[in-house]
Scaffold this active site. Structure first.
Site, PDB file in Angstrom:
ATOM      1  N   VAL A   1     -75.246 -15.019 -86.668  1.00 10.31           N
ATOM      2  CA  VAL A   1     -74.621 -15.889 -85.662  1.00 10.31           C
ATOM      3  C   VAL A   1     -75.419 -17.191 -85.638  1.00 10.31           C
ATOM      4  O   VAL A   1     -76.646 -17.146 -85.611  1.00 10.31           O
ATOM      5  CB  VAL A   1     -74.644 -15.223 -84.260  1.00 10.31           C
ATOM      6  CG1 VAL A   1     -74.088 -16.157 -83.194  1.00 10.31           C
ATOM      7  CG2 VAL A   1     -73.876 -13.901 -84.282  1.00 10.31           C
TER       8      VAL A   1
ATOM      9  N   HIS B   1     -81.694 -16.249 -82.347  1.00 11.89           N
ATOM     10  CA  HIS B   1     -81.858 -14.942 -81.716  1.00 11.89           C
ATOM     11  C   HIS B   1     -82.974 -14.182 -82.411  1.00 11.89           C
ATOM     12  O   HIS B   1     -83.190 -14.313 -83.609  1.00 11.89           O
ATOM     13  CB  HIS B   1     -80.558 -14.133 -81.705  1.00 11.89           C
ATOM     14  CG  HIS B   1     -79.933 -13.910 -83.045  1.00 11.89           C
ATOM     15  ND1 HIS B   1     -79.312 -14.910 -83.755  1.00 11.89           N
ATOM     16  CD2 HIS B   1     -79.831 -12.794 -83.791  1.00 11.89           C
ATOM     17  CE1 HIS B   1     -78.837 -14.411 -84.887  1.00 11.89           C
ATOM     18  NE2 HIS B   1     -79.154 -13.127 -84.942  1.00 11.89           N
ATOM     19  N   ILE B   2     -83.686 -13.427 -81.603  1.00 11.24           N
ATOM     20  CA  ILE B   2     -84.801 -12.621 -82.086  1.00 11.24           C
ATOM     21  C   ILE B   2     -84.415 -11.157 -81.932  1.00 11.24           C
ATOM     22  O   ILE B   2     -84.056 -10.713 -80.840  1.00 11.24           O
ATOM     23  CB  ILE B   2     -86.086 -12.919 -81.286  1.00 11.24           C
ATOM     24  CG1 ILE B   2     -86.471 -14.391 -81.409  1.00 11.24           C
ATOM     25  CG2 ILE B   2     -87.222 -12.014 -81.753  1.00 11.24           C
ATOM     26  CD1 ILE B   2     -87.636 -14.807 -80.515  1.00 11.24           C
ATOM     27  N   HIS B   3     -84.490 -10.425 -83.033  1.00 10.63           N
ATOM     28  CA  HIS B   3     -84.232  -8.988 -83.005  1.00 10.63           C
ATOM     29  C   HIS B   3     -85.514  -8.276 -82.584  1.00 10.63           C
ATOM     30  O   HIS B   3     -86.575  -8.512 -83.174  1.00 10.63           O
ATOM     31  CB  HIS B   3     -83.853  -8.476 -84.403  1.00 10.63           C
ATOM     32  CG  HIS B   3     -82.598  -9.043 -84.952  1.00 10.63           C
ATOM     33  ND1 HIS B   3     -81.385  -8.400 -84.850  1.00 10.63           N
ATOM     34  CD2 HIS B   3     -82.358 -10.196 -85.623  1.00 10.63           C
ATOM     35  CE1 HIS B   3     -80.457  -9.133 -85.446  1.00 10.63           C
ATOM     36  NE2 HIS B   3     -81.017 -10.228 -85.921  1.00 10.63           N
TER      37      HIS B   3
END
Length: 144
Positions: free
Chosen positions: A89, A93-95
């Site tokens: 995406v 964003h951090i997993h």
């Protein structure tokens, strides 16, 4: 056009939130590597983590650290993994996910979770762990 994550944050699409603050949110991945796999996402749309200003990136990492403490506690995991990939995406964003070994980071094995109650249970479990750790941002609310 808003990103998928902006639409989740705005409540236009469902999300199982485990953290909300003025700058950053965290919600469960719908295609988890393991139960508890969480995405830490700034509210502001930024495509690449390398383009984020230092203060916002630092805040994202602070939240990821808290979520990591929560997933370790909730799943009694020896480690919490952190991955910034950015291909799925176009919104930073951090997993964060509980981890027992390196094979827990094989994204080719991530499958959409068909059992919605499993996601609900994982979110409740993680929120409870975060609250036990003293993070009020983990309160269970439908909206900001």
């Amino acid at each position: 056009m808003p990103t998928l994550f902006s639409r989740i944050i705005a409540g236009e699409l469902p999300g199982r939130f485990v953290w909300r603050d003025p700058e950053v949110t965290a919600f469960l991945s719908i295609a988890p590597l393991r139960p508890g796999h969480t995405l830490v996402v700034p509210r502001r749309e930024i495509d690449r983590w390398t383009d984020a200003d230092g203060a916002l990136l630092a805040r994202c990492v602070e939240v990821a650290q808290a979520v990591g403490q929560g997933v370790r506690r909730a799943w009694d995991a020896p480690r919490a993994g952190l991955v910034i990939a950015g291909f799925e995406v176009p919104h930073l964003h951090i997993h964060v996910a509980p981890a027992w070994d390196m094979s827990d980071f094989d994204f080719t094995k991530a499958e959409p979770e068909e059992d919605q109650s499993a996601l609900d249970d994982a979110a409740a479990r993680l929120r409870a762990a975060l609250l036990e750790l003293g993070y009020a941002q983990a309160r269970d609310t439908d909206r900001d």
